[in-house]
Design a protein around this motif. Structure first.
Motif, PDB file in Angstrom:
ATOM      1  N   ASN A  70       0.904  -1.106   0.014  1.00  0.00           N
ATOM      2  CA  ASN A  70       0.173   0.027   0.001  1.00  0.00           C
ATOM      3  C   ASN A  70       0.820   1.092   0.157  1.00  0.00           C
ATOM      4  OD1 ASN A  70      -1.643   2.065   0.754  1.00  0.00           O
ATOM      5  ND2 ASN A  70      -3.134   0.996   2.039  1.00  0.00           N
ATOM      6  N   PRO A  71       0.645   2.076  -1.056  1.00  0.00           N
ATOM      7  CA  PRO A  71       1.804   3.293  -1.179  1.00  0.00           C
ATOM      8  C   PRO A  71       1.720   4.202   0.072  1.00  0.00           C
ATOM      9  CG  PRO A  71      -0.198   3.535  -2.674  1.00  0.00           C
ATOM     10  CD  PRO A  71      -0.278   2.102  -2.079  1.00  0.00           C
ATOM     11  N   PHE A  72       0.758   4.062   0.983  1.00  0.00           N
ATOM     12  CA  PHE A  72       0.757   4.882   2.162  1.00  0.00           C
ATOM     13  C   PHE A  72       1.808   4.751   3.057  1.00  0.00           C
ATOM     14  CE2 PHE A  72      -0.840   4.911   6.822  1.00  0.00           C
ATOM     15  CZ  PHE A  72      -0.633   6.195   7.037  1.00  0.00           C
ATOM     16  N   ASN A 245      -7.025   4.664   0.016  1.00  0.00           N
ATOM     17  CA  ASN A 245      -6.362   4.993  -1.283  1.00  0.00           C
ATOM     18  C   ASN A 245      -6.771   3.838  -2.310  1.00  0.00           C
ATOM     19  OD1 ASN A 245      -4.686   3.459   0.101  1.00  0.00           O
ATOM     20  ND2 ASN A 245      -2.868   4.357  -0.470  1.00  0.00           N
ATOM     21  N   ASP A 272      -6.645   9.764   1.185  1.00  0.00           N
ATOM     22  CA  ASP A 272      -5.153   9.284   1.179  1.00  0.00           C
ATOM     23  C   ASP A 272      -4.839   9.492  -0.395  1.00  0.00           C
ATOM     24  OD1 ASP A 272      -5.190   8.497   3.707  1.00  0.00           O
ATOM     25  OD2 ASP A 272      -5.273   6.423   3.138  1.00  0.00           O
ATOM     26  N   PHE A 274      -2.284   9.167  -3.485  1.00  0.00           N
ATOM     27  CA  PHE A 274      -1.121   8.106  -4.149  1.00  0.00           C
ATOM     28  C   PHE A 274      -0.661   8.786  -5.350  1.00  0.00           C
ATOM     29  CE2 PHE A 274      -5.712   7.340  -5.208  1.00  0.00           C
ATOM     30  CZ  PHE A 274      -5.738   7.065  -6.543  1.00  0.00           C
ATOM     31  N   SER A 275       0.401   8.046  -5.806  1.00  0.00           N
ATOM     32  CA  SER A 275       1.101   8.626  -6.924  1.00  0.00           C
ATOM     33  C   SER A 275       0.353   8.954  -8.255  1.00  0.00           C
ATOM     34  CB  SER A 275       2.381   7.967  -7.221  1.00  0.00           C
ATOM     35  OG  SER A 275       1.963   6.580  -7.337  1.00  0.00           O
TER      36      SER A 275
END
Length: 338
Positions: A70-72, A245, A272, A274-275
């Motif tokens: 998860n990018p978080f 996200n 959230d 994200f990129s």
């Protein structure tokens, strides 16, 4: 409980307890079984092992993360790494894959590795393993998610306030039929965000419809299925609020697969950043939070404990969120069902 107390309950010497802990083959199987039964009954297996091993500082901290994909969480990690570098500490990362049993095993591993402190993002709210760290005076700082047992330093965000920001924005655009795909409520932030949705809807004078509340299990597939379920309702929502996200990405894909135009047919609001959020078509409006700052704040709090201020009162830091307006929300129009 120390080795002497375990020895007394098992009817053996402290030296025998030590040999059992260290798997000395000279101890008879019957004696070892009796000692291990006492240790297991009182929940001090790794507590005792770690006490026998922890001779001095290891210059290492543990970081318990529930889903490294998860990018978080890597964003939180970047903040932690910066502080570890400043204090010349190493870090052991344990990924639990949102699994309670893996979390228990990971915490046991970190005790065996003799970490000096722990930064933890928990799977559930009732982790009993943390008590072992507390009993050994190993400082613990919780990030993002809280526990119901014990008092620990923590760094979280204003989850309810963040949801309220989103609901207020959607109402200003003219939405009344606002649905939420929520995080499971056995996680503290999941409960906070869902309660925040209900309260914000009520305060905005908007009706809370139970069919507009869908559990997305905090995963992309859950967001996908949740969006499908919502848009198949006889009166589908005009806006969907995805509460993390991964679920935002899932909802986006479901709407795209159904050839529904965002925001013409339905508005999409996420929680959230994200990129890819700013590069999708349309870019996603969302509730942003200071992820790297969460990691930095938690690590600084931990090193404050490690470097001499171990007796200060427990601190709970709550960081604010911010509404990031992009292009995925607009005034509502009639939304066709899937």
């Amino acid at each position: 409980m120390n080795q002497r107390e375990i020895a007394k309950l098992a009817g053996v010497s402290s030296a025998t307890v030590s040999r059992v802990i260290n798997h000395d083959p000279s101890v008879s199987p019957e004696t070892a079984a009796r000692v291990n039964e006492v240790i297991a009954k009182h929940g001090y297996v790794q507590n005792v092992i770690a006490r026998s091993l922890k001779m001095a500082n290891t210059k290492t901290i543990g970081f318990l993360v529930p889903d490294i994909s998860n990018p978080f969480f890597p964003a939180v990690l970047s903040g932690i790494e910066a502080v570890c570098a400043k204090y010349r500490y190493n870090m052991i990362i344990q990924n639990t894959s949102e699994d309670r049993l893996r979390e228990e095993a990971a915490l046991e591993t970190l005790l065996k590795q003799r970490v000096d402190g722990l930064l933890a993002i928990l799977v559930t709210r009732d982790s009993e393993q943390l008590a072992k760290f507390q009993a050994m005076n190993i400082p613990v700082v919780l990030i993002d998610r809280l526990t119901t047992g014990g008092e620990y330093d923590s760094v979280t965000i204003d989850n309810a306030g963040g949801v309220a920001q989103g609901i207020e924005y959607l109402k200003r655009l003219g939405h009344a039929r606002i649905a939420i795909i929520h995080v499971p409520t056995d996680i503290s932030l999941g409960e906070e965000r869902l309660n925040g949705y209900r309260l914000a809807m009520q305060e905005a004078g908007l009706e809370v419809l139970e069919e507009y509340i869908v559990n997305g299990n905090a995963i992309e597939e859950g967001g996908y299925l949740g969006a499908q379920e919502l848009m198949r309702l006889p009166a589908p929502p005009t806006a969907i609020f995805a509460a993390n996200n991964l679920m935002t990405m899932g909802a986006y894909k479901a709407l795209a697969d159904a050839r529904m135009a965002i925001p013409k047919d339905v508005s999409l609001l996420g929680f959230d950043d994200f990129s890819l959020a700013g590069y999708l078509s349309p870019p996603i409006t969302l509730i942003n939070r200071p992820t790297s700052e969460m990691g930095r704040s938690a690590a600084e709090m931990l090193f404050e404990r490690l470097t001499g201020n171990s007796e200060r009162p427990v601190r709970q830091v709550v960081l604010p969120t911010a509404l990031q307006i992009r292009s995925s929300c607009a005034q509502p129009k009639h939304s066709p069902s899937m």
